[in-house]
Scaffold this motif. Structure first.
Motif, PDB file in Angstrom:
ATOM      1  N   ALA A   1      -8.105   8.443  47.184  1.00 30.31           N
ATOM      2  CA  ALA A   1      -7.977   9.188  45.928  1.00 30.31           C
ATOM      3  C   ALA A   1      -8.549   8.371  44.768  1.00 30.31           C
ATOM      4  O   ALA A   1      -9.231   8.903  43.894  1.00 30.31           O
ATOM      5  N   ILE A   2      -8.300   7.079  44.787  1.00 35.11           N
ATOM      6  CA  ILE A   2      -8.843   6.203  43.745  1.00 35.11           C
ATOM      7  C   ILE A   2     -10.364   6.095  43.887  1.00 35.11           C
ATOM      8  O   ILE A   2     -11.104   6.237  42.920  1.00 35.11           O
ATOM      9  N   LYS A   3     -10.831   5.856  45.105  1.00 34.52           N
ATOM     10  CA  LYS A   3     -12.272   5.684  45.343  1.00 34.52           C
ATOM     11  C   LYS A   3     -13.077   6.913  44.940  1.00 34.52           C
ATOM     12  O   LYS A   3     -14.170   6.796  44.405  1.00 34.52           O
ATOM     13  N   TYR A   4     -12.569   8.089  45.270  1.00 31.89           N
ATOM     14  CA  TYR A   4     -13.344   9.316  45.093  1.00 31.89           C
ATOM     15  C   TYR A   4     -13.053  10.048  43.786  1.00 31.89           C
ATOM     16  O   TYR A   4     -13.448  11.188  43.609  1.00 31.89           O
ATOM     17  N   SER A   5     -12.353   9.376  42.866  1.00 27.22           N
ATOM     18  CA  SER A   5     -12.086   9.952  41.540  1.00 27.22           C
ATOM     19  C   SER A   5     -12.707   9.027  40.498  1.00 27.22           C
ATOM     20  O   SER A   5     -12.610   7.812  40.609  1.00 27.22           O
ATOM     21  N   LYS A   6     -13.323   9.611  39.496  1.00 29.25           N
ATOM     22  CA  LYS A   6     -13.913   8.806  38.424  1.00 29.25           C
ATOM     23  C   LYS A   6     -12.916   8.553  37.308  1.00 29.25           C
ATOM     24  O   LYS A   6     -13.004   7.571  36.597  1.00 29.25           O
ATOM     25  N   SER A   7     -11.968   9.476  37.147  1.00 33.27           N
ATOM     26  CA  SER A   7     -10.974   9.332  36.084  1.00 33.27           C
ATOM     27  C   SER A   7      -9.813  10.264  36.397  1.00 33.27           C
ATOM     28  O   SER A   7      -9.830  10.984  37.381  1.00 33.27           O
ATOM     29  N   GLY A   8      -8.818  10.225  35.520  1.00 30.89           N
ATOM     30  CA  GLY A   8      -7.696  11.146  35.671  1.00 30.89           C
ATOM     31  C   GLY A   8      -6.490  10.513  36.318  1.00 30.89           C
ATOM     32  O   GLY A   8      -6.291   9.307  36.277  1.00 30.89           O
ATOM     33  N   ALA A   9      -5.700  11.364  36.949  1.00 30.13           N
ATOM     34  CA  ALA A   9      -4.432  10.924  37.527  1.00 30.13           C
ATOM     35  C   ALA A   9      -4.363  11.285  38.998  1.00 30.13           C
ATOM     36  O   ALA A   9      -4.934  12.274  39.440  1.00 30.13           O
ATOM     37  N   ILE A  10      -3.628  10.475  39.702  1.00 26.60           N
ATOM     38  CA  ILE A  10      -3.285  10.751  41.095  1.00 26.60           C
ATOM     39  C   ILE A  10      -1.792  11.019  41.081  1.00 26.60           C
ATOM     40  O   ILE A  10      -1.023  10.257  40.482  1.00 26.60           O
ATOM     41  N   VAL A  11      -1.380  12.108  41.707  1.00 21.33           N
ATOM     42  CA  VAL A  11       0.038  12.457  41.745  1.00 21.33           C
ATOM     43  C   VAL A  11       0.508  12.418  43.197  1.00 21.33           C
ATOM     44  O   VAL A  11      -0.043  13.111  44.059  1.00 21.33           O
ATOM     45  N   VAL A  12       1.507  11.592  43.442  1.00 24.03           N
ATOM     46  CA  VAL A  12       2.099  11.463  44.774  1.00 24.03           C
ATOM     47  C   VAL A  12       3.457  12.140  44.737  1.00 24.03           C
ATOM     48  O   VAL A  12       4.251  11.897  43.825  1.00 24.03           O
ATOM     49  N   THR A  13       3.707  12.999  45.709  1.00 19.05           N
ATOM     50  CA  THR A  13       5.014  13.661  45.804  1.00 19.05           C
ATOM     51  C   THR A  13       5.595  13.460  47.197  1.00 19.05           C
ATOM     52  O   THR A  13       4.862  13.342  48.178  1.00 19.05           O
ATOM     53  N   LEU A  14       6.901  13.426  47.250  1.00 24.69           N
ATOM     54  CA  LEU A  14       7.647  13.342  48.503  1.00 24.69           C
ATOM     55  C   LEU A  14       8.798  14.325  48.393  1.00 24.69           C
ATOM     56  O   LEU A  14       9.542  14.292  47.419  1.00 24.69           O
ATOM     57  N   LYS A  15       8.901  15.209  49.366  1.00 21.06           N
ATOM     58  CA  LYS A  15      10.023  16.147  49.360  1.00 21.06           C
ATOM     59  C   LYS A  15      10.318  16.612  50.776  1.00 21.06           C
ATOM     60  O   LYS A  15       9.517  16.419  51.684  1.00 21.06           O
ATOM     61  N   GLN A  16      11.484  17.207  50.912  1.00 20.72           N
ATOM     62  CA  GLN A  16      11.856  17.788  52.190  1.00 20.72           C
ATOM     63  C   GLN A  16      11.635  19.291  52.124  1.00 20.72           C
ATOM     64  O   GLN A  16      12.038  19.941  51.162  1.00 20.72           O
ATOM     65  N   GLU A  17      10.947  19.803  53.114  1.00 22.64           N
ATOM     66  CA  GLU A  17      10.771  21.246  53.270  1.00 22.64           C
ATOM     67  C   GLU A  17      11.220  21.589  54.679  1.00 22.64           C
ATOM     68  O   GLU A  17      10.619  21.121  55.644  1.00 22.64           O
ATOM     69  N   SER A  18      12.287  22.342  54.768  1.00 21.74           N
ATOM     70  CA  SER A  18      12.837  22.746  56.060  1.00 21.74           C
ATOM     71  C   SER A  18      13.139  21.504  56.901  1.00 21.74           C
ATOM     72  O   SER A  18      13.923  20.660  56.482  1.00 21.74           O
ATOM     73  N   LYS A  19      12.483  21.354  58.031  1.00 22.54           N
ATOM     74  CA  LYS A  19      12.798  20.269  58.958  1.00 22.54           C
ATOM     75  C   LYS A  19      11.810  19.107  58.871  1.00 22.54           C
ATOM     76  O   LYS A  19      11.721  18.293  59.787  1.00 22.54           O
ATOM     77  N   ASP A  20      11.045  19.042  57.770  1.00 21.43           N
ATOM     78  CA  ASP A  20      10.034  18.000  57.621  1.00 21.43           C
ATOM     79  C   ASP A  20      10.140  17.308  56.264  1.00 21.43           C
ATOM     80  O   ASP A  20      10.556  17.910  55.284  1.00 21.43           O
ATOM     81  N   LEU A  21       9.709  16.045  56.243  1.00 20.32           N
ATOM     82  CA  LEU A  21       9.463  15.348  54.994  1.00 20.32           C
ATOM     83  C   LEU A  21       7.967  15.438  54.761  1.00 20.32           C
ATOM     84  O   LEU A  21       7.175  15.187  55.669  1.00 20.32           O
ATOM     85  N   ILE A  22       7.565  15.815  53.547  1.00 21.97           N
ATOM     86  CA  ILE A  22       6.158  16.027  53.246  1.00 21.97           C
ATOM     87  C   ILE A  22       5.727  15.107  52.111  1.00 21.97           C
ATOM     88  O   ILE A  22       6.383  15.046  51.066  1.00 21.97           O
TER      89      ILE A  22
END
Length: 172
Positions: free
Chosen positions: A57-78
């Motif tokens: 994400a850092i390599k292929y972006s020239k500027s801006g923000a990277i947003v990382v999310t972690l959550k549980q959906e049903s029977k998985d962590l995503i």
């Protein structure tokens, strides 16, 4: 072994901040709104998957923000890593996780062999998880995601490297 994924994500986001700041970018982490269950995982291998995603994400972006999310959906962590980078064409989306695959103009954005996402796919699948990418097209950023099951058939293993002929077996 059974581990908490949240501190793995938190630590890695903190460790990757200086790399992002060198490109005048930010990494934002949206923490889960509730506590998440521990899952069976190889913590170092899962960290490697997330590291590859944030690094790309850092390599292929020239500027801006990277947003990382972690959550549980049903029977998985995503886990999702969303960037404001070069985006991915629909044609390239399907091949991203193949060996030696890089985007058509990747040479102008970053170096590499095209193995990072392939290795990530192998690791996630060994955890009985799924890995995928989403993009609205070239120039519109992308989101790389993986899911790991809360309840897994993966069992804790240990390897005694000091014992000749030792294979991974049930944890003791």
């Amino acid at each position: 072994e059974e581990n908490d994924l949240e501190p793995v994500v938190t630590t890695l986001v903190e460790q990757m901040q200086p790399l992002a700041q060198m490109k005048k970018m930010t990494i934002e982490y949206t923490k889960p709104s509730q506590s998440l269950p521990n899952i069976m995982m190889d913590k170092e291998k899962v960290r490697q998957v997330l590291n590859n995603m944030i690094d790309n994400a850092i390599k292929y972006s020239k500027s801006g923000a990277i947003v990382v999310t972690l959550k549980q959906e049903s029977k998985d962590l995503i886990v999702k890593v969303k960037d404001t980078g070069k985006g991915i064409s629909k044609e390239e989306l399907g091949a991203l996780f193949n060996k030696y695959t890089r985007g058509h103009d990747s040479v102008t954005h970053a170096t590499g062999l095209g193995l990072g996402m392939y290795v990530a796919k192998v690791i996630v699948e060994q955890h009985n998880g799924k890995i995928w990418a989403e993009s609205d097209g070239v120039g519109k950023g992308s989101t790389f995601c993986f899911s790991l099951p809360v309840k897994s058939t993966v069992h804790a293993t240990t390897v005694d490297l000091a014992e000749p002929g030792s294979d991974a077996g049930p944890a003791k």
